[in-house]
Design a protein around this motif. Sequence first.
Motif, mmCIF file in Angstrom:
data_model
loop_
_atom_site.group_PDB
_atom_site.id
_atom_site.type_symbol
_atom_site.label_atom_id
_atom_site.label_comp_id
_atom_site.label_asym_id
_atom_site.label_seq_id
_atom_site.Cartn_x
_atom_site.Cartn_y
_atom_site.Cartn_z
ATOM 1 N N HIS A 1 43.019 49.006 38.732
ATOM 2 C CA HIS A 1 41.588 48.903 39.003
ATOM 3 C C HIS A 1 40.751 49.160 37.756
ATOM 4 C CE1 HIS A 1 42.042 48.912 43.463
ATOM 5 N NE2 HIS A 1 43.111 49.648 43.191
ATOM 6 N N LEU B 1 41.410 54.282 47.645
ATOM 7 C CA LEU B 1 42.370 53.212 47.914
ATOM 8 C C LEU B 1 42.212 52.672 49.334
ATOM 9 C CD1 LEU B 1 45.504 54.692 46.134
ATOM 10 C CD2 LEU B 1 44.031 52.839 45.341
ATOM 11 N N TYR C 1 39.246 50.350 48.734
ATOM 12 C CA TYR C 1 39.571 49.226 47.840
ATOM 13 C C TYR C 1 41.089 49.077 47.716
ATOM 14 C CZ TYR C 1 34.675 49.533 46.391
ATOM 15 O OH TYR C 1 33.294 49.572 46.369
ATOM 16 N N PRO C 2 41.752 48.536 48.718
ATOM 17 C CA PRO C 2 43.216 48.375 48.632
ATOM 18 C C PRO C 2 43.641 47.332 47.609
ATOM 19 C CG PRO C 2 42.354 47.323 50.618
ATOM 20 C CD PRO C 2 41.217 48.072 50.009
ATOM 21 N N SER C 3 42.756 46.382 47.296
ATOM 22 C CA SER C 3 43.077 45.347 46.309
ATOM 23 C C SER C 3 42.479 45.704 44.958
ATOM 24 C CB SER C 3 42.522 43.986 46.773
ATOM 25 O OG SER C 3 42.662 43.015 45.760
ATOM 26 N N ASP C 4 43.180 45.331 43.875
ATOM 27 C CA ASP C 4 42.681 45.630 42.539
ATOM 28 C C ASP C 4 41.777 44.525 41.979
ATOM 29 O OD1 ASP C 4 44.509 43.640 42.123
ATOM 30 O OD2 ASP C 4 45.744 44.733 40.691
ATOM 31 N N ARG C 5 41.361 43.590 42.816
ATOM 32 C CA ARG C 5 40.465 42.545 42.322
ATOM 33 C C ARG C 5 39.107 43.160 41.953
ATOM 34 N NH1 ARG C 5 40.535 41.791 47.882
ATOM 35 N NH2 ARG C 5 38.494 41.953 48.915
ATOM 36 N N GLU D 1 35.375 44.150 41.824
ATOM 37 C CA GLU D 1 34.305 44.180 42.810
ATOM 38 C C GLU D 1 33.145 44.990 42.263
ATOM 39 O OE1 GLU D 1 35.212 44.912 46.935
ATOM 40 O OE2 GLU D 1 37.348 44.537 46.592
ATOM 41 N N LYS E 1 32.713 49.283 42.176
ATOM 42 C CA LYS E 1 33.979 49.971 42.427
ATOM 43 C C LYS E 1 34.058 51.285 41.646
ATOM 44 C CE LYS E 1 37.817 47.595 42.876
ATOM 45 N NZ LYS E 1 39.053 46.828 42.587
#
Length: 247
Positions: free
Chosen positions: A107, A132, A135-139, A141, A144
Amino acid sequence: MSEPSRRAAAPPYVAEHDQASWRAGLKEGMPTLFGIAAWGMVVGIAMVKTGLSVPQALAMTLLVFAGSAQLASLPLIAAHAPIWVIFATALVVNLRFVIFSALLAPHFAHLPWRKRFLLGYVSGDMTVALFLQRYPSDRPEVGKLSFLKGLLYPNWLAWQVGSIAGILLGSTVPAEWGLGFAGTLAIICITVPLVASRAALCGVLVAGAVAVLAAGLPYKLGLLAAVVVGMVTAMAVEEWMEKWRKK
């Protein structure tokens, strides 16, 4: 990749401050702050009761910032255990932060190392878990990083306020209050929500059994053995379950 080029390659909107996201992080972590402060107070009192001076206890809470490692090392300090045993125990207890760092790295890998170092210092169990979960995804955003700061900084402040209050009040608290048991309850309250899988539960049960069976070992080495065996058990169960799912 050099530090400047890494920053240039990162999406600029990820690192900018977002007030709404910061407030969202603060709101998300707010329910945990009282418990964190209370646990910090227990650890602060325990440090003084163990025999540390006020300056030593203040330095420990500001530099270490790891309640479980502090509580694990205090009986060893009181027993005049070898310094390598104290450091090894604290290291093993805090190995979970290596996992936390690995989870957060995708992230925020684009940030300068100084910022990543600061974020790592103020990170805690519940704050990382809450981040986490959001924000489970590291894309990339928007907001964040601000959300993470909204979780981390108030959590750090709550701990320090509670711990420093405990240090200053430690000499006036009667021993019959049973603060050692209160510290145990505080750790249980923090640990139970983290046992969210069968592998973690197996690790906790095995660690508890080993801690009881090895309680007679010198220098509190039973605690170190319990942590190591519990971790190995949890990893083995997780690997077995992963293989079973693939069948």
